[in-house]
Design a protein around this motif. Structure first.
Motif, mmCIF file in Angstrom:
data_model
loop_
_atom_site.group_PDB
_atom_site.id
_atom_site.type_symbol
_atom_site.label_atom_id
_atom_site.label_comp_id
_atom_site.label_asym_id
_atom_site.label_seq_id
_atom_site.Cartn_x
_atom_site.Cartn_y
_atom_site.Cartn_z
ATOM 1 N N THR A 151 -15.450 3.532 -2.435
ATOM 2 C CA THR A 151 -16.262 2.759 -1.489
ATOM 3 C C THR A 151 -15.504 1.475 -1.145
ATOM 4 N N MET A 152 -15.809 0.918 -0.025
ATOM 5 C CA MET A 152 -15.166 -0.338 0.364
ATOM 6 C C MET A 152 -15.574 -1.453 -0.601
ATOM 7 N N ASN A 153 -16.809 -1.404 -1.081
ATOM 8 C CA ASN A 153 -17.260 -2.373 -2.067
ATOM 9 C C ASN A 153 -16.440 -2.232 -3.352
ATOM 10 N N GLY A 154 -16.148 -1.001 -3.740
ATOM 11 C CA GLY A 154 -15.329 -0.765 -4.931
ATOM 12 C C GLY A 154 -13.928 -1.326 -4.778
ATOM 13 N N ILE A 155 -13.344 -1.163 -3.604
ATOM 14 C CA ILE A 155 -12.006 -1.709 -3.340
ATOM 15 C C ILE A 155 -12.051 -3.240 -3.361
ATOM 16 N N GLN A 156 -13.053 -3.824 -2.722
ATOM 17 C CA GLN A 156 -13.174 -5.283 -2.703
ATOM 18 C C GLN A 156 -13.330 -5.842 -4.120
ATOM 19 N N ASN A 157 -14.153 -5.188 -4.938
ATOM 20 C CA ASN A 157 -14.338 -5.642 -6.316
ATOM 21 C C ASN A 157 -13.040 -5.535 -7.111
ATOM 22 N N ALA A 158 -12.300 -4.455 -6.911
ATOM 23 C CA ALA A 158 -11.022 -4.284 -7.604
ATOM 24 C C ALA A 158 -10.015 -5.348 -7.156
ATOM 25 N N LEU A 159 -10.001 -5.645 -5.854
ATOM 26 C CA LEU A 159 -9.110 -6.697 -5.337
ATOM 27 C C LEU A 159 -9.439 -8.053 -5.946
ATOM 28 N N GLN A 160 -10.704 -8.377 -6.010
ATOM 29 C CA GLN A 160 -11.105 -9.661 -6.592
ATOM 30 C C GLN A 160 -10.703 -9.743 -8.058
ATOM 31 N N TYR A 161 -10.872 -8.649 -8.779
ATOM 32 C CA TYR A 161 -10.491 -8.591 -10.193
ATOM 33 C C TYR A 161 -8.980 -8.785 -10.340
ATOM 34 N N LEU A 162 -8.213 -8.094 -9.513
ATOM 35 C CA LEU A 162 -6.752 -8.192 -9.562
ATOM 36 C C LEU A 162 -6.280 -9.596 -9.187
ATOM 37 N N LYS A 163 -6.882 -10.185 -8.164
ATOM 38 C CA LYS A 163 -6.519 -11.552 -7.769
ATOM 39 C C LYS A 163 -6.800 -12.541 -8.898
ATOM 40 N N ALA A 164 -7.906 -12.355 -9.608
ATOM 41 C CA ALA A 164 -8.230 -13.234 -10.735
ATOM 42 C C ALA A 164 -7.194 -13.078 -11.848
ATOM 43 N N LEU A 165 -6.794 -11.853 -12.128
ATOM 44 C CA LEU A 165 -5.768 -11.621 -13.148
ATOM 45 C C LEU A 165 -4.460 -12.312 -12.781
ATOM 46 N N ILE A 186 0.859 -1.179 0.000
ATOM 47 C CA ILE A 186 0.000 0.000 0.000
ATOM 48 C C ILE A 186 0.897 1.230 0.000
ATOM 49 N N VAL A 187 0.749 2.038 -1.043
ATOM 50 C CA VAL A 187 1.525 3.277 -1.180
ATOM 51 C C VAL A 187 0.521 4.420 -1.070
ATOM 52 N N GLU A 188 0.443 5.011 0.110
ATOM 53 C CA GLU A 188 -0.568 6.027 0.426
ATOM 54 C C GLU A 188 -0.023 6.916 1.526
ATOM 55 N N ASP A 189 -0.090 8.241 1.335
ATOM 56 C CA ASP A 189 0.452 9.150 2.340
ATOM 57 C C ASP A 189 -0.581 9.581 3.382
ATOM 58 N N GLU A 190 -1.846 9.267 3.183
ATOM 59 C CA GLU A 190 -2.868 9.590 4.172
ATOM 60 C C GLU A 190 -3.084 8.357 5.056
ATOM 61 N N VAL A 191 -2.700 8.469 6.315
ATOM 62 C CA VAL A 191 -2.682 7.334 7.228
ATOM 63 C C VAL A 191 -4.047 6.654 7.349
ATOM 64 N N LEU A 192 -5.111 7.435 7.490
ATOM 65 C CA LEU A 192 -6.435 6.825 7.643
ATOM 66 C C LEU A 192 -6.843 6.041 6.399
ATOM 67 N N LEU A 193 -6.534 6.561 5.224
ATOM 68 C CA LEU A 193 -6.849 5.829 3.993
ATOM 69 C C LEU A 193 -6.012 4.557 3.890
ATOM 70 N N ALA A 194 -4.762 4.636 4.296
ATOM 71 C CA ALA A 194 -3.902 3.451 4.276
ATOM 72 C C ALA A 194 -4.457 2.383 5.219
ATOM 73 N N MET A 195 -4.949 2.813 6.375
ATOM 74 C CA MET A 195 -5.521 1.869 7.333
ATOM 75 C C MET A 195 -6.808 1.246 6.791
ATOM 76 N N GLU A 196 -7.642 2.045 6.105
ATOM 77 C CA GLU A 196 -8.854 1.511 5.490
ATOM 78 C C GLU A 196 -8.507 0.472 4.436
ATOM 79 N N LEU A 197 -7.520 0.807 3.598
ATOM 80 C CA LEU A 197 -7.082 -0.142 2.574
ATOM 81 C C LEU A 197 -6.567 -1.424 3.212
ATOM 82 N N GLU A 198 -5.790 -1.291 4.275
ATOM 83 C CA GLU A 198 -5.274 -2.465 4.976
ATOM 84 C C GLU A 198 -6.418 -3.359 5.432
ATOM 85 N N SER A 199 -7.426 -2.757 6.013
ATOM 86 C CA SER A 199 -8.572 -3.515 6.497
ATOM 87 C C SER A 199 -9.253 -4.264 5.350
#
Length: 132
Positions: free
Chosen positions: A101-115, A5-18
């Motif tokens: 949105t968290m749903n958007g991140i989850q969908n992107a993760l699933q797409y990337l994992k499939a690739l 995770i390359v993000e300079d905003e700590v709260l966003l980085a923590m959300e992404l981590e979750s």
């Protein structure tokens, strides 16, 4: 899968981590600037990454992305302004606009994992802007 995770905003980085961990992946490192990110690309050898365009040292996320692409590591750009993405998308799989949105991140993760796993890739989720 190991995610950088390359993000300079700590709260966003923590959300992404979750969200990354909720999807069954492991966060292999965090970076807030390009120097940290490039060092982690070498040491952590991530399987994929989320990269903000504007980091602590300026709009250097594109440079980090190009380094990831050169190393064969798929990544997704994250930005509040998708107009900053170069026409060639700097080798990224796609981009997600903030606020996401968290749903958007989850969908992107699933797409990337499939690739990455080589299974038949579904179409890109609506939350992910992909190169033409």
């Amino acid at each position: 899968m190991n995610v950088l995770i390359v993000e300079d905003e700590v709260l966003l980085a923590m959300e992404l981590e979750s969200e990354v961990e909720a999807s069954g992946c492991k966060v292999g490192g965090f970076a807030a600037d390009s120097k940290e990110a490039i060092a982690l690309i070498q040491s952590a050898r991530p399987d994929m990454a989320f990269v903000d365009i504007h980091l602590l040292d300026g709009p250097t996320g594109i440079d980090v992305g190009k380094r990831l692409a050169a190393e064969g590591i798929p990544y997704i750009l994250v930005s509040g302004n998708l107009k900053r993405i170069p026409e060639d998308f700097a080798g990224t799989i796609g981009a997600i606009e903030k606020p996401y949105t968290m749903n958007g991140i989850q969908n992107a993760l699933q797409y990337l994992k499939a690739l990455i796993s080589g299974v038949e890739t579904p179409s890109a989720p609506a939350s992910l802007r992909v190169p033409a």
